[in-house]
Design a protein around this motif. Structure first.
Motif, PDB file in Angstrom:
ATOM      1  N   HIS A   1      78.673  36.788  25.895  1.00 43.48           N
ATOM      2  CA  HIS A   1      78.847  35.859  25.142  1.00 43.48           C
ATOM      3  C   HIS A   1      77.952  34.533  25.432  1.00 43.48           C
ATOM      4  CE1 HIS A   1      83.338  37.449  24.620  1.00 43.48           C
ATOM      5  NE2 HIS A   1      82.378  37.447  23.042  1.00 43.48           N
ATOM      6  N   GLY A   2      77.760  34.397  26.696  1.00 47.76           N
ATOM      7  CA  GLY A   2      76.101  33.716  27.269  1.00 47.76           C
ATOM      8  C   GLY A   2      77.433  32.511  27.916  1.00 47.76           C
ATOM      9  N   SER A   3      76.495  31.245  28.771  1.00 49.29           N
ATOM     10  CA  SER A   3      76.961  30.940  29.167  1.00 49.29           C
ATOM     11  C   SER A   3      77.384  29.682  28.419  1.00 49.29           C
ATOM     12  CB  SER A   3      75.837  29.706  29.933  1.00 49.29           C
ATOM     13  OG  SER A   3      76.095  28.974  30.783  1.00 49.29           O
ATOM     14  N   LEU A   4      78.476  28.345  29.071  1.00 45.78           N
ATOM     15  CA  LEU A   4      79.340  28.129  28.145  1.00 45.78           C
ATOM     16  C   LEU A   4      78.051  26.199  29.001  1.00 45.78           C
ATOM     17  CD1 LEU A   4      83.417  27.853  28.975  1.00 45.78           C
ATOM     18  CD2 LEU A   4      81.865  27.674  26.784  1.00 45.78           C
ATOM     19  N   THR A   5      77.950  26.454  29.799  1.00 47.89           N
ATOM     20  CA  THR A   5      76.567  25.194  30.321  1.00 47.89           C
ATOM     21  C   THR A   5      75.135  25.160  28.995  1.00 47.89           C
ATOM     22  OG1 THR A   5      77.736  25.025  32.400  1.00 47.89           O
ATOM     23  CG2 THR A   5      75.646  24.107  32.092  1.00 47.89           C
ATOM     24  N   ARG A   6      75.300  26.379  28.729  1.00 50.14           N
ATOM     25  CA  ARG A   6      73.221  27.055  27.839  1.00 50.14           C
ATOM     26  C   ARG A   6      74.174  25.525  26.418  1.00 50.14           C
ATOM     27  NH1 ARG A   6      69.486  26.235  25.712  1.00 50.14           N
ATOM     28  NH2 ARG A   6      68.708  27.686  24.928  1.00 50.14           N
ATOM     29  N   VAL A   7      76.236  26.201  26.332  1.00 52.03           N
ATOM     30  CA  VAL A   7      76.182  26.079  24.780  1.00 52.03           C
ATOM     31  C   VAL A   7      76.176  24.397  24.519  1.00 52.03           C
ATOM     32  CG1 VAL A   7      78.083  25.699  23.345  1.00 52.03           C
ATOM     33  CG2 VAL A   7      77.758  28.050  24.231  1.00 52.03           C
TER      34      VAL A   7
ATOM     35  N   LEU B   1      73.855  22.434  22.186  1.00 53.25           N
ATOM     36  CA  LEU B   1      74.667  21.552  21.574  1.00 53.25           C
ATOM     37  C   LEU B   1      74.379  19.525  21.357  1.00 53.25           C
ATOM     38  CD1 LEU B   1      78.372  22.322  21.338  1.00 53.25           C
ATOM     39  CD2 LEU B   1      77.113  23.030  19.196  1.00 53.25           C
ATOM     40  N   ASN B   2      73.745  19.026  22.885  1.00 51.10           N
ATOM     41  CA  ASN B   2      73.884  18.380  22.774  1.00 51.10           C
ATOM     42  C   ASN B   2      72.033  18.244  22.259  1.00 51.10           C
ATOM     43  OD1 ASN B   2      75.545  16.352  24.600  1.00 51.10           O
ATOM     44  ND2 ASN B   2      75.075  18.187  26.370  1.00 51.10           N
ATOM     45  N   ALA B   3      71.527  19.096  22.811  1.00 56.68           N
ATOM     46  CA  ALA B   3      69.961  19.132  22.135  1.00 56.68           C
ATOM     47  C   ALA B   3      69.820  18.937  20.673  1.00 56.68           C
ATOM     48  CB  ALA B   3      69.045  20.610  22.822  1.00 56.68           C
ATOM     49  N   TYR B   4      70.575  19.527  19.756  1.00 57.82           N
ATOM     50  CA  TYR B   4      70.646  19.565  18.682  1.00 57.82           C
ATOM     51  C   TYR B   4      71.217  18.485  17.824  1.00 57.82           C
ATOM     52  CZ  TYR B   4      72.306  20.844  13.309  1.00 57.82           C
ATOM     53  OH  TYR B   4      72.271  20.735  11.955  1.00 57.82           O
TER      54      TYR B   4
END
Length: 180
Positions: A125-131, A135-138
């Protein structure tokens, strides 16, 4: 009519405000006649909508074929009223001024912890840190808060024409959060 009086000591503020904002932009919701307090408990007097829960129609395969398109279009309309701040409404004000504050809140930390402890997401599913980074960049590129349902699923939608949105978990946030 429906008279809704949450008896929990931590009942949500803002449900009537959210439903009224959505009704103002054309979303089908139960019309609010009055809101107030009975002692320490908020109440809402609203229309009763005599219709099945959308989830039941989906399970019975009787939902319209284009229901998911309608759900997406309705959600987009729900996100047109703009708000200020993030999180729940407490004493008439949002919990947080910025998205980053909401994302770093105890509630989100506890949700992430529960997700990890229950192995709800795996490496595929990917890294929660990356999520969090995404989200912060968005949020920096799109810093517009709106009225989010925060519980937008077929158990909180009535199978009417058009669909009727009920029972939000009123949260001010980026509209993209409702998609999750």
């Amino acid at each position: 009519y429906v008279l809704k009086i949450p008896l929990s000591s931590n009942s949500e503020e803002g449900e009537a405000q959210f439903l009224e904002a959505w009704e103002a932009v054309g979303v089908s919701v139960p019309h609010i006649y009055k809101e107030g307090r009975v002692g320490e408990h908020p109440y809402i007097l609203m229309d009763f909508v005599d219709a099945p829960i959308l989830m039941d129609e989906i399970k019975q395969s009787t939902a319209k074929k284009d229901i998911y398109i309608e759900l997406g279009r309705t959600l987009a309309i729900m996100h047109t009223p703009k708000a200020e701040g993030y999180g729940r409404i407490i004493k008439g004000k949002p919990q947080y001024r910025e998205f980053k504050e909401w994302l770093a809140s105890e509630d989100i930390i506890n949700r992430v912890k529960a997700t990890q402890e229950n192995n709800l997401l795996t490496d595929e599913h990917g890294s929660l840190t990356r999520v969090f980074d995404v989200l912060n960049a968005y949020s920096e590129k799109h810093p517009i808060s709106t009225y989010c349902h925060f519980d937008y699923d077929a158990t909180n939608i009535l199978a009417t024409e058009p669909i009727t949105i009920i029972d939000p978990n009123p949260t001010l946030n980026l509209g993209i959060i409702d998609i999750a």
